[in-house]
Design a protein around this motif. Structure first.
Motif, PDB file in Angstrom:
ATOM      1  N   LYS A 209      10.996   7.993  13.038  1.00 61.87           N
ATOM      2  CA  LYS A 209      10.170   9.145  12.561  1.00 61.87           C
ATOM      3  C   LYS A 209      10.265   9.284  11.127  1.00 61.87           C
ATOM      4  N   ALA A 210      11.124   8.513  10.505  1.00 64.19           N
ATOM      5  CA  ALA A 210      11.138   8.540   8.728  1.00 64.19           C
ATOM      6  C   ALA A 210      10.044   7.565   8.612  1.00 64.19           C
ATOM      7  N   ALA A 211      10.051   6.267   9.326  1.00 63.40           N
ATOM      8  CA  ALA A 211       8.998   5.428   9.020  1.00 63.40           C
ATOM      9  C   ALA A 211       7.647   5.802   9.236  1.00 63.40           C
ATOM     10  N   MET A 212       7.538   6.620  10.274  1.00 58.73           N
ATOM     11  CA  MET A 212       6.141   7.265  10.485  1.00 58.73           C
ATOM     12  C   MET A 212       5.573   8.383   9.233  1.00 58.73           C
ATOM     13  N   LYS A 213       6.747   9.040   8.849  1.00 59.91           N
ATOM     14  CA  LYS A 213       6.354   9.944   7.955  1.00 59.91           C
ATOM     15  C   LYS A 213       5.961   9.349   6.548  1.00 59.91           C
ATOM     16  N   ILE A 214       6.918   8.237   6.267  1.00 61.72           N
ATOM     17  CA  ILE A 214       6.375   7.590   4.906  1.00 61.72           C
ATOM     18  C   ILE A 214       5.025   7.208   5.071  1.00 61.72           C
ATOM     19  N   THR A 215       4.608   6.401   6.224  1.00 64.27           N
ATOM     20  CA  THR A 215       3.088   5.873   6.222  1.00 64.27           C
ATOM     21  C   THR A 215       2.336   6.950   6.524  1.00 64.27           C
ATOM     22  N   GLN A 216       2.400   8.272   7.009  1.00 66.32           N
ATOM     23  CA  GLN A 216       1.641   9.261   7.126  1.00 66.32           C
ATOM     24  C   GLN A 216       1.282   9.975   5.737  1.00 66.32           C
ATOM     25  N   LEU A 217       2.307  10.172   4.847  1.00 67.91           N
ATOM     26  CA  LEU A 217       2.063  10.672   3.740  1.00 67.91           C
ATOM     27  C   LEU A 217       1.448   9.565   2.625  1.00 67.91           C
ATOM     28  N   ALA A 218       1.864   8.219   2.659  1.00 63.31           N
ATOM     29  CA  ALA A 218       1.141   7.279   1.934  1.00 63.31           C
ATOM     30  C   ALA A 218      -0.406   7.237   2.289  1.00 63.31           C
TER      31      ALA A 218
ATOM     32  N   ALA B 117       0.867  -1.282  -0.144  1.00 61.56           N
ATOM     33  CA  ALA B 117       0.047  -0.186  -0.141  1.00 61.56           C
ATOM     34  C   ALA B 117       0.760   1.175  -0.076  1.00 61.56           C
ATOM     35  N   VAL B 118       2.089   1.241   0.431  1.00 65.41           N
ATOM     36  CA  VAL B 118       3.087   2.205   0.551  1.00 65.41           C
ATOM     37  C   VAL B 118       3.592   2.396  -0.764  1.00 65.41           C
ATOM     38  N   TRP B 119       4.020   1.324  -1.613  1.00 64.33           N
ATOM     39  CA  TRP B 119       4.749   1.663  -2.848  1.00 64.33           C
ATOM     40  C   TRP B 119       3.694   1.857  -3.780  1.00 64.33           C
ATOM     41  N   ASP B 120       2.349   1.427  -3.483  1.00 64.33           N
ATOM     42  CA  ASP B 120       1.193   1.915  -4.538  1.00 64.33           C
ATOM     43  C   ASP B 120       0.852   3.250  -4.529  1.00 64.33           C
ATOM     44  N   SER B 121       1.620   3.938  -3.415  1.00 61.80           N
ATOM     45  CA  SER B 121       1.173   5.438  -3.090  1.00 61.80           C
ATOM     46  C   SER B 121       2.336   6.127  -3.526  1.00 61.80           C
ATOM     47  N   LEU B 122       3.421   5.886  -3.127  1.00 61.08           N
ATOM     48  CA  LEU B 122       4.819   6.623  -3.088  1.00 61.08           C
ATOM     49  C   LEU B 122       5.691   5.718  -4.080  1.00 61.08           C
ATOM     50  N   LYS B 123       6.175   6.724  -4.875  1.00 66.77           N
ATOM     51  CA  LYS B 123       7.467   6.098  -5.881  1.00 66.77           C
ATOM     52  C   LYS B 123       8.825   6.049  -5.043  1.00 66.77           C
ATOM     53  N   PRO B 124       9.550   4.815  -5.282  1.00 64.29           N
ATOM     54  CA  PRO B 124      10.888   4.933  -4.502  1.00 64.29           C
ATOM     55  C   PRO B 124      11.643   6.084  -4.451  1.00 64.29           C
ATOM     56  N   GLN B 125      11.601   6.877  -5.495  1.00 67.36           N
ATOM     57  CA  GLN B 125      12.579   8.203  -5.306  1.00 67.36           C
ATOM     58  C   GLN B 125      11.783   9.256  -4.270  1.00 67.36           C
ATOM     59  N   ARG B 126      10.562   9.380  -4.400  1.00 65.09           N
ATOM     60  CA  ARG B 126       9.969  10.176  -3.172  1.00 65.09           C
ATOM     61  C   ARG B 126      10.186   9.641  -1.790  1.00 65.09           C
TER      62      ARG B 126
ATOM     63  N   ILE C 228      -2.079  10.225   0.631  1.00 65.08           N
ATOM     64  CA  ILE C 228      -2.335  10.065  -0.555  1.00 65.08           C
ATOM     65  C   ILE C 228      -3.569   9.146  -0.816  1.00 65.08           C
ATOM     66  N   ARG C 229      -3.538   7.841  -0.110  1.00 64.40           N
ATOM     67  CA  ARG C 229      -4.685   6.827  -0.345  1.00 64.40           C
ATOM     68  C   ARG C 229      -5.969   7.588  -0.058  1.00 64.40           C
ATOM     69  N   LEU C 230      -5.940   8.296   1.117  1.00 66.20           N
ATOM     70  CA  LEU C 230      -7.315   8.724   1.483  1.00 66.20           C
ATOM     71  C   LEU C 230      -8.039   9.845   0.403  1.00 66.20           C
ATOM     72  N   TYR C 231      -6.926  10.489   0.185  1.00 66.37           N
ATOM     73  CA  TYR C 231      -7.492  11.784  -0.966  1.00 66.37           C
ATOM     74  C   TYR C 231      -7.909  10.852  -2.290  1.00 66.37           C
ATOM     75  N   GLY C 232      -7.177   9.785  -2.595  1.00 62.48           N
ATOM     76  CA  GLY C 232      -7.564   9.028  -3.808  1.00 62.48           C
ATOM     77  C   GLY C 232      -8.821   8.098  -3.773  1.00 62.48           C
ATOM     78  N   GLY C 233      -9.386   8.205  -2.468  1.00 59.17           N
ATOM     79  CA  GLY C 233     -10.730   7.376  -2.349  1.00 59.17           C
ATOM     80  C   GLY C 233     -10.498   5.968  -1.877  1.00 59.17           C
ATOM     81  N   CYS C 234      -9.179   5.485  -1.476  1.00 55.78           N
ATOM     82  CA  CYS C 234      -8.548   4.130  -0.867  1.00 55.78           C
ATOM     83  C   CYS C 234      -8.776   4.275   0.347  1.00 55.78           C
ATOM     84  N   THR C 235      -8.453   2.830   1.099  1.00 59.96           N
ATOM     85  CA  THR C 235      -8.662   2.759   2.409  1.00 59.96           C
ATOM     86  C   THR C 235      -7.191   3.038   3.094  1.00 59.96           C
TER      87      THR C 235
END
Length: 195
Positions: free
Chosen positions: A152-161, A130-139, A164-171
């Motif tokens: 904190k980096a791991a939390m930032k990744i999941t927060q951003l993903a 679900a993270v990789w579906d939302s974020l490209k590796p370079q991002r 993006i998922r909620l904005y796109g209508g995903c769970t």
């Protein structure tokens, strides 16, 4: 971290290295994996037919594996999934550890990737699909280079993903990330560890 892919982020703005580029989902381009699953499904269908005709014992074919598309409550067709007809449990992945209710075509054999040498200061990111579906590796690489603390980096990744998922209508389900800093053994000290 189940259903995951990994990334090595090199220090100093260097390139990133994919730890694995195989996706073990039926809607991916991993044709060999889909062929393996289809072969198991076909074998199970033959065994179930033989069982119905009394040619095989009662335990054979009880956990029938089939490939079907998931359907939402609104009737929208989703991705291909591997379904255990006996339990009704379906998974998007074709490899999983410790899933007793999953289809028998679900393999517990992991893909193992070896990286001979990674420079000191690199970071490994292991994250769920679900993270990789939302974020490209370079991002992801750019993001974690700005956050020195791996937790904190791991939390930032999941927060951003999640955003993006909620904005796109995903769970916001299945958002997991782990960031590991690679440091030389000499740089390690017990005083720097907090549990």
């Amino acid at each position: 971290v189940g259903d995951s892919r990994g990334l090595v982020v090199l220090p100093g703005g260097g390139a990133t290295l994919a730890l694995t580029d195989k996706d073990h989902r039926l809607d991916s381009n991993n044709l060999a994996e889909e062929e393996r699953v289809r072969a198991v499904c076909a074998q199970e269908a033959e065994e179930a037919a033989a069982q119905e005709q009394g040619e095989m014992g009662p335990c054979v074919g009880q956990r029938g594996s089939v490939i079907k598309r998931r359907v939402s409550a609104q009737g929208e067709k989703g991705p291909k999934a591997l379904l255990n007809e006996a339990t009704g449990v379906s998974t998007l992945v074709t490899r999983s550890l410790g899933d007793p209710l999953g289809a028998t075509a679900l393999s517990s054999e992991p893909d193992v990737v070896f990286q001979a040498s990674v420079p000191d200061g690199s970071r490994i990111v292991i994250a769920s699909h679900a993270v990789w579906d939302s974020l490209k590796p370079q991002r992801v690489a750019d993001l974690i280079r700005k956050v020195p603390d791996p937790r904190k980096a791991a939390m930032k990744i999941t927060q951003l993903a999640k955003e993006i998922r909620l904005y796109g209508g995903c769970t916001d389900k299945d958002l997991t990330a782990l960031v590991v800093d690679l440091v030389k053994e000499e740089a390690y000290s017990e005083e720097g560890i907090s549990f």
